[in-house]
Each structure stands twice: as C-alpha cells, then as structure tokens.
Scaffold this active site. Structure first.
Site, PDB file in Angstrom:
ATOM      1  N   LYS A   1       0.852  -1.183   0.000  1.00 43.71           N
ATOM      2  CA  LYS A   1       0.000   0.000   0.000  1.00 43.71           C
ATOM      3  C   LYS A   1       0.890   1.236   0.000  1.00 43.71           C
ATOM      4  CE  LYS A   1      -4.451   0.069   2.306  1.00 43.71           C
ATOM      5  NZ  LYS A   1      -5.072   0.180   3.624  1.00 43.71           N
TER       6      LYS A   1
HETATM    7  C1  E4P Z   1      -8.375   0.504   3.787  1.00 38.18           C
HETATM    8  O1  E4P Z   1      -7.576   0.264   2.932  1.00 38.18           O
HETATM    9  C2  E4P Z   1      -8.251   1.643   4.698  1.00 38.18           C
HETATM   10  O2  E4P Z   1      -7.072   1.556   5.412  1.00 38.18           O
HETATM   11  C3  E4P Z   1      -9.427   1.722   5.630  1.00 38.18           C
HETATM   12  O3  E4P Z   1     -10.599   1.340   4.955  1.00 38.18           O
HETATM   13  C4  E4P Z   1      -9.573   3.058   6.298  1.00 38.18           C
HETATM   14  O4  E4P Z   1     -10.759   3.077   7.034  1.00 38.18           O
HETATM   15  P1  E4P Z   1     -11.087   4.207   8.123  1.00 38.18           P
HETATM   16  O5  E4P Z   1     -11.373   5.496   7.408  1.00 38.18           O
HETATM   17  O6  E4P Z   1     -12.288   3.693   8.840  1.00 38.18           O
HETATM   18  O7  E4P Z   1      -9.869   4.313   8.994  1.00 38.18           O
END
Ligand code: E4P
Length: 214
Positions: free
Chosen positions: A83
């Site tokens: 990521k």
């Molecule tokens: C996924 O890749 C993200 O890290 C995640 O969905 C973020 O979610 P949040 O906004 O609830 O922290």
C-alpha cells in the site's frame, strides 16, 4: 464484487475466512498498531490464512525508500500487495514497483484525478476512502462512481477497492457502482448477514417443527 476484510486481527480474519466469502485483506498502520504481535510475523500469518491479496502499507516517504521498503514487504509472502499513499513520491515508486511485478494498492485516494494518475503509473488497486469523505460532508460514493466511469472509459486494468466503509448500506452502494472490491470492517461484515425477519422466520419454523408428528 470481491470482499476484503479491513483489519489486521487474526481471529477476525480466520473467522471471516471460515464463512467462505473472503477474497483478501487490507491493513494499515493504525490497524496493525492494535495487534499485540511482531509486525512481520503478523503479516506472514495473515498471508497464510488468506489466499488472496493482503495489503500492507509502506511508511517511507521518499520514492527510493518506498521502493526499498516495498521490495522488503513483498518478500514476506507471495500474496502481499504494498500500500502506497498517493503523492508524487508514491507515484514514482509505483511506476518502478509495478514494472517489477509488485502489486501496488494506492491508498488515501480522495479525488478521481489521484486515481487516474495512480492507474497510469501502473497501480493494481486504488482505494478511495468513502467514509472519511462522508465524515466531512462530501458524498464518498460519488467519488467511486467517477473513478469507475473513468477506468471504464479507458479500459484501465486497475481494480477499485471501496475503502473506509462504515455500515452495510455503504457495501450495497459500492456493489451498485460495480466497484471491483469492497474492504469491510469485521463488524460491518457481521451485520450484512443479519435480518430481523430471518430471525423471526427461523424462530417460527423451529417452533412449528416441534408440532410435527414423527
Ligand atoms: C483501507 O484500505 C483503509 O485503510 C481503511 O478502509 C480506512 O478506514 P477508516 O477510514 O475507517 O480508517
């Protein structure tokens, strides 16, 4: 639509995998920080449980460092996707890494232009954060619609992961857009299977079954 679990919790991942609906996992530094386990060991264990992509986030900020960190993460398991937050350094790293065959999940996407640039750099996935947009009174799912239209217009192979999902209706809306993947917190996934009429129906069937002569 593929279903990814948005967690780094091994128990939740094992449980969801046992339901037969799990296609992958996304983690981030916040999710990993909640687990009381050595980072590399945790990721290796998650990758063993889940056959599909497991997103693991790079925390370096300069492209050279991102590339080195990503190469290290990709060695942890075959199904690791790295990521990388969207910015200029991230784009440069994405180009290099995707040419090496390392799958990149471009994260923290809040505009369709960011998604377009990431796709052009060769990213495998883009993650628009719809809940965080909703949180500031912007319609998050509108962003997914835009990205889907742009990717369809030009035939990009990049898959769209609807991220930052807060409730089951977000999942329905994500599926209606035709998004490739939704990454869902465990609590939301549990709610998706429940319906009060199903519970009432089950209760009635079981009660009536008691009256059946055998
Ligand atoms: C996924 O890749 C993200 O890290 C995640 O969905 C973020 O979610 P949040 O906004 O609830 O922290």
């Amino acid at each position: 639509m593929k279903i990814f679990l948005d967690t780094a919790n091994l128990d939740q991942i094992k449980e969801a995998a046992s339901w037969g609906i799990l296609d992958g996992v996304t983690t981030n530094p916040t999710l990993v920080s909640k687990e009381n386990m050595k980072f590399e060991d945790l990721i290796k264990k998650i990758c063993q449980v889940v056959p599909g992509p497991v997103s693991v986030e790079c925390v370096s900020t300069a492209s050279k460092d991102i590339i080195n960190e990503a190469r290290g993460l990709a060695k942890l398991a075959e199904n690791v996707a790295v990521k990388i937050p969207i910015n200029l350094e991230g784009l440069k790293a994405t180009k290099v890494l995707s040419q090496e065959g390392i799958k990149v999940n471009t994260t923290l996407i809040f505009s369709s232009n960011q998604a377009l640039l990431a796709a052009k750099a060769g990213t495998a996935f883009v993650s628009p954060f719809i809940g965080r947009l909703d949180d500031i009174s912007h319609e998050g799912m509108g962003l997914v619609d835009e990205i889907m239209a742009i990717f369809n217009n030009y035939g990009f192979a990049t898959e769209v992961i609807v991220a930052s999902i807060r409730h089951p209706l977000h999942v329905v809306e994500a599926a209606m857009t035709g998004a490739d993947i939704a990454t869902i917190p465990f609590g939301v996934l549990e709610k998706m299977v429940k319906h009060p009429l199903t519970d009432i129906g089950m209760e009635r069937f079981l009660k009536d079954w008691e009256k059946v002569k055998r």
